[in-house]
Design an enzyme around this catalytic site. Structure first.
Site, PDB file in Angstrom:
ATOM      1  N   CYS A  30       0.834  -1.218   0.000  1.00  0.00           N
ATOM      2  CA  CYS A  30       0.000   0.000   0.000  1.00  0.00           C
ATOM      3  C   CYS A  30       0.867   1.266   0.000  1.00  0.00           C
ATOM      4  O   CYS A  30       1.596   1.524   0.965  1.00  0.00           O
ATOM      5  CB  CYS A  30      -0.910  -0.056   1.227  1.00  0.00           C
ATOM      6  N   CYS A  33       0.141   3.704   2.817  1.00  0.00           N
ATOM      7  CA  CYS A  33       0.632   3.121   4.082  1.00  0.00           C
ATOM      8  C   CYS A  33       2.124   3.383   4.232  1.00  0.00           C
ATOM      9  O   CYS A  33       2.600   3.719   5.320  1.00  0.00           O
ATOM     10  CB  CYS A  33       0.375   1.611   4.116  1.00  0.00           C
TER      11      CYS A  33
END
Length: 104
Positions: A30, A33
């Site tokens: 991600c 993230c």
């Protein structure tokens, strides 16, 4: 920083914690993230009255489902064994500190 690897560890270290716990639900693939990770590290280094933990949603999908983590990154704050706050998506330090301290 607490890295959560099992449901049992989550129950013990997050739900039974005597301080608020900021929990970053993330995945290695991600992008947002990865962008949030340095801020999570910084908060962990500065933490005195709260704890910081990470949960990889690919490794613990049932935990992510239990707390309705649909998009990542999602940061949840737990107090006294209950989810007390939520932030979804890339966010700033001030918002996360307000979340962990129970401020709007």
């Amino acid at each position: 920083m607490i890295i959560i690897n099992t449901q049992e560890q989550f129950d013990l270290e997050i739900l039974k914690a005597d301080k608020p716990v900021l929990v970053d639900f993330f995945a290695n693939w991600c992008g947002p993230c990865k962008a949030l990770a340095p801020l999570i590290e910084e908060l962990d280094q500065e933490a005195e009255d709260y704890l910081v933990a990470k949960v990889n949603v690919d490794e613990l999908p049932e935990l992510a489902q239990q707390y309705r983590v649909i998009s990542i990154p999602t940061v949840l704050v737990f107090r006294g064994g209950a989810c007390a706050g939520r932030s979804v998506g890339l966010t700033g330090k001030e918002e996360l500190l307000n979340l962990v301290h129970g401020e709007k």
